[in-house]
Design an enzyme around this catalytic site. Structure first.
Site, PDB file in Angstrom:
ATOM      1  CB  ALA A   1      -0.921  -0.001   1.211  1.00 30.72           C
ATOM      2  CB  SER A   2       3.765   1.950  -2.231  1.00 29.60           C
ATOM      3  OG  SER A   2       2.977   2.105  -3.388  1.00 29.60           O
ATOM      4  CG  HIS A   3       1.081   5.645  -3.708  1.00 29.60           C
ATOM      5  ND1 HIS A   3       2.188   6.435  -3.924  1.00 29.60           N
ATOM      6  CD2 HIS A   3       1.043   4.777  -4.737  1.00 29.60           C
ATOM      7  CE1 HIS A   3       2.775   6.073  -5.043  1.00 29.60           C
ATOM      8  NE2 HIS A   3       2.103   5.064  -5.552  1.00 29.60           N
TER       9      HIS A   3
END
Length: 159
Positions: free
Chosen positions: A75-77
């Site tokens: 959920a890199s952002h």
């Protein structure tokens, strides 16, 4: 992205069937998830059962389609307490839209109905792979702290 398998993979090795896996990683009460463009996203502790179930879905899709399916834990952002999972087809594209409803149904199935929910997927039987083809599921994850344990849930679902 880490390439080594985290030690948490060992904590699920003794689970031998869908029902026991569902009991070991129950769906959080009152939580309903939907599969969107970014896959599933939620606070990481809420995703334990979803990752297990998406491992099952990825194995089934691979067996039915006859090619490898990827599963990315990221959920890199999003904020660090969050995490997510998205399924990726062999061409690098997102999970085919026709399978998104299967993903949501499996993620939200009651724990006691997990075997029957899996049987409703293409390929039929209650086993995660289901079809004649041996499933091939590739798992990748990012470096956030919750990504150390969540891939183990995927591996349990995708034998």
């Amino acid at each position: 992205m880490k390439l080594a398998r985290p030690p948490e993979f060992q904590d699920v090795a003794g689970l031998v069937d869908v029902a026991s896996a569902g009991r070991a990683f129950p769906r959080p009460p009152g939580v309903a998830l939907s599969y969107g463009v970014a896959g599933f996203r939620a606070r990481a502790p809420l995703l334990e059962s979803t990752l297990l179930r998406m491992g099952m879905l990825a194995a089934r899709r691979s067996a039915v389609m006859g090619y490898a399916v990827g599963l990315m834990v990221t959920a890199s952002h999003n904020a660090e307490p969050d995490n997510g999972v998205k399924l990726v087809d062999v061409d690098g594209g997102m999970l085919h839209q026709s399978w998104e409803a299967y993903a949501a149904a499996l993620a939200n199935a009651d724990d006691g109905d997990l075997t029957s929910a899996l049987a409703k997927l293409p390929g039929g039987s209650g086993a995660p792979g289901g079809a004649a083809e041996r499933p091939s599921v590739l798992i990748a994850w990012d470096t956030r702290p919750s990504s150390e344990r969540l891939p183990a849930r995927v591996q349990r679902g995708a034998p």
